[in-house]
Design a protein around this motif. Sequence first.
Motif, mmCIF file in Angstrom:
data_model
loop_
_atom_site.group_PDB
_atom_site.id
_atom_site.type_symbol
_atom_site.label_atom_id
_atom_site.label_comp_id
_atom_site.label_asym_id
_atom_site.label_seq_id
_atom_site.Cartn_x
_atom_site.Cartn_y
_atom_site.Cartn_z
ATOM 1 N N UNK C 75 43.555 33.017 29.093
ATOM 2 C CA UNK C 75 43.244 32.426 30.399
ATOM 3 C C UNK C 75 42.328 33.299 31.244
ATOM 4 N N UNK C 77 41.938 33.160 35.353
ATOM 5 C CA UNK C 77 42.574 32.439 36.457
ATOM 6 C C UNK C 77 41.671 32.369 37.675
ATOM 7 N N UNK C 79 42.552 32.891 40.761
ATOM 8 C CA UNK C 79 42.758 34.016 41.681
ATOM 9 C C UNK C 79 42.722 35.360 40.953
ATOM 10 N N UNK C 81 44.156 37.264 39.073
ATOM 11 C CA UNK C 81 45.373 37.830 38.489
ATOM 12 C C UNK C 81 45.142 39.235 37.945
ATOM 13 N N UNK C 82 44.552 40.086 38.794
ATOM 14 C CA UNK C 82 44.408 41.499 38.409
ATOM 15 C C UNK C 82 45.608 42.267 38.956
ATOM 16 N N UNK C 83 46.094 43.256 38.196
ATOM 17 C CA UNK C 83 47.178 44.092 38.696
ATOM 18 C C UNK C 83 46.592 45.037 39.742
#
Lengths: 269, 337, 255
Positions: C75, C77, C79, C81-83
């Motif tokens: 995927x 994403x 937004x 979705x980074x840590x």
Amino acid sequence: MTEVTMPEKSRAVPFRGGGFRPRPVRFVGLGVFVVLIALVEWGTRAGWISALTLPRPSDVLATFGELYRSGALWEHLSVSLVRLSVGSAIGVSAGVGIGILIGLFSLIRAGLVPLVAALFPIPKIALLPLFVIWFGIDEGSKYALIALGTFTPTVVATYGAVDNVDRTLIRMGQSFGLSWLSIVRKIVLPGAMPGILSGLRISLAIGIILLVAAEMLGATHGVGSYILQAGSLYDLERLFAGVTILSVLGVTVSGLIGLVEKRVLNWRA
Amino acid sequence: MLMNRRHALAAMGGAAAAATGLAAPAIANTPLVVGALRLTSHAGSYVALDRGYFADAGLNVELRFFDAAQPMAVAIASGDVDFGITAMTGALISLADRGAVKVIGGALQEEPGITGQKYLVSDAAFQDGVTTPAALAGRRFAISQAGSSFHYMGSKMAKAEGIDLEFIPLQSVGNIISSLRSGQVDGWSIVPHIALALAGSGDVHIVGDVADYIPDYQVTTVFTSSGNAANERAMTESFLSAFSRGVADFNASMVDATEGDAARDEMVRLIHQYVYTDREYEKAAPSIINGAMRLTPNAALNVASLKDQLDWFKAEDLVDQDIAFETVVDSSYVESV
Amino acid sequence: MYLSLRGLSHSYGTTEVLSDISLTVPSGQIVCLVGPSGCGKSTLLRMVGGLERPDRGEVLQVGAPPEGCLNPLTFVFQDFALLPWRTVEGNIRVVLEDHRIRRERAKEIVADVLARTRLTDFARALPRQLSGGMKQRVAIARALAVNPAVMLMDEPLSALDAQTRELLMDDLVSLWSREPFTALYVTHNLSEAVRLGHQVVVLSRRPGRIREIVQIDTPLAERGLGNPELERHQKHLWEVMRDEARAADEELLDD
């Protein structure tokens, strides 16, 4: 658009923004302390504050100095610090562990959240006599009291923090095929860390409060027992010296957590 | 000086009475609050109230009950209570030093031949060979707080026997009893009716008498605010004389037993209104009778004992070294023995 | 390897959101999925990626994934979705750590995908220091690191402003041109769909059904701004979608 003459009635738009935004103002906090202490010093010297009402700050300072010179300060502080650190280490680690389990497993959440909610409002001090029977009158009961006192707020803060971890990050982990353990270790735990640390602030403050309660039974040394003894002797100078030690301890612990936050949470803005 | 509305009213009443030239009782119907614990040793106040001796002296007394001596001393300092009866504790001395309270008389004392306070040991310690106070050497002695009468009694015994004790503060009598029963602490000292009741259960053993170590121990004292002692002489004297009538009745019926069983039973019933109220009369009576130590007649002050206590507090560094005996005790009201 | 969707249907409670979707995502092509809001495009994508279970139908992976593929369906994403607590490099490493890859090999992979997304200079930056476009490039780099068979892109450009979107579309086109990848690309933006899609699949409003599949033959590299062919496709798509979009907009939202 060539004319720039003003119509007869014109006025500047009044400013109506601003406020509602706290900004740091230096030294004011310190100033309030200084003014209050100076006021009490003046009042006790001039006599409009009786010796019964408040101790003279300079006397408290002298008591503190004596405590320091005689080595009694360290004697009391060291045993209290050991009790605080052992007790809260047990309470906080159990709290974080169980909080994470509650955050991760619905069954554990269903089973333990009501229990924690039931434990939270119990004044732990009321259980002290019971702890004396269970864990002995020595350090055991004191550790247990502080551990239980720091446990409940830590659990609540931790599972709240786990609940608040961005679900899209967890979904990302799953979508890349990360193992369950990796998701917990690399996504859930670091994501919950800000909440856990701010819970720790509250837990340790409660730990310090409970220090006095823990030292009610069977303690001959410790800041709490020193304060209790001063209270029972109506020795206001020692009482205030002791309370000041706890205050400073609280500020120090809060400062240490602040340092840890700076290091561990440096990824936050 | 601490002044409150009651005192102000009393003072005005006194002035009015003086102005009209009336004879004693100079102050009619003066409202007073007397602090008390629910212990037989406070019977002087109960009797004086119940038999109208306070009323005879023109005092309208209300009893206010406390759980411990310490808060009573603070309540007198704050002006909420006028007179109190309690041991000479560190708090009492500190408050006296701050000009808040004064000891004006004696209330309870050890006397040879009368059952007095006892040294107790836990069953575990007893089985371990602790059958005398001296055998408590190096063991744990329960006290409510540093500077309490328990601390004094333990410390005097240890000094006399040349032993060391580890004093364990447990805050309240309830905590001490449960810790003693479970063997968490080894020794304690307490008034006889509690000692006898505990020994009867077998969890605890009596190993000695306090009177053997501290002869003529003035256990409790009568005290009041410094303001009352200095400026309300008539009221304070009225209180002491009414209180002493109660004490005399108690001693006659309960301690000397000169008036026979009927008078004793009547006295026990009177006291039972205030002490052991949660127990039936039949169960309470033996405890009340056991607890009957002699109350000090005429509230006399045992100056030697009180001086010894004050010196002990100083030696233990529990109170300021410069406190003079006269700062704590106003010996102008009653005779000294 | 390619994907085959067969008769996918799904309901939330009594509300049917997807109905009988059958579709093929051919290898080396980008298939764009457009439709009015609430038509179930994102749900469909999550089903394809195995994050949600369809009530009926199945998603098949046909053929073997390419060599060295660590996560066939990957995927990207909306937004990112980074840590936030890991650096750019760390965010890419996290998806390699579970695969027992030798340290040197992992380093090579990270260096390679950073280079391909022009992020080499930002390897040690934290996500909060990056702009939105850079963040999405990190997410794309992370997806490339596992050498996916199919990229599942869930409105990857919707959180970005218009200029950044243009830049990132150029990036995607050049990435694809150098090394064609397979992607199912969900968007509500028609100009994105005609810029990037070899096929554009139009879904109807709820319950989502396939209304039309448009083939666009212009090579990706030639789809510049103002290309009349693309304008025509976009206009056509809009005509297909307009009524659906209006109807969808006027629907009451159920809980």
